[in-house]
Write a protein that holds these residues in place. Structure first.
Motif: not given
Length: 143
Positions: A21-31, A33-34, A85-100
């Motif tokens: 998840a950290c690797r994905l977050a870093e890659k998305a941030w560098k591209a 994305h929020r 928050p509303e400003a964060f709609h680009d990319f969701l990394i989901d580690l929780a059970p259940g659909v958000p």
């Protein structure tokens, strides 16, 4: 339309899911994305908060816990247990059970699944849900 990717890890190690998840977050941030990382509880949020500083040598991912936002407006990666928050709609990394509940507002969702039986079952349920919504999730097996 939302793009959903399932990343299937070979082991049943929760720490491997977190590092991925950290690797994905870093890659998305560098591209540019929020990123919102959704976790199950505050303990998991704390673990990821620390890990984002240390998951690899020289890593730097500006992030904060969702509870601290908007007091830290420069953070492009948030970690939280509820809706982003509303400003964060680009990319969701989901580690929780259940659909958000707010899944449809994201442009991209990354579901990280490992071989732990509970995680696999939750992943299967999410996969079926996204299919029932007319989506075609992609699956990526990670070695």
């Amino acid at each position: 339309m939302t793009r959903v990717d399932f990343y299937v890890l070979p082991g049943a190690d929760a720490s491997a899911r977190r590092v991925f998840a950290c690797r994905l977050a870093e890659k998305a941030w560098k591209a540019g994305h929020r990123v919102f990382i959704r976790v199950n509880d505050t303990a998991e949020a704390g673990i990821l908060d620390e890990l984002l500083w240390t998951f690899r040598q020289g890593s730097f991912v500006p992030h904060t816990l969702a509870d601290n936002y908007p007091n830290d407006p420069l953070a492009d990666v948030l970690i939280g247990t509820g809706a982003a928050p509303e400003a964060f709609h680009d990319f969701l990394i989901d580690l929780a059970p259940g659909v958000p509940e707010d899944w449809a507002r994201y442009r991209r969702i990354a579901e990280i699944v490992d071989q732990d039986e509970a995680v696999r079952q939750a992943g299967r349920q999410k996969y079926r849900f996204y299919q029932s919504q007319g989506m075609e999730p992609s699956t990526h097996k990670i070695d």
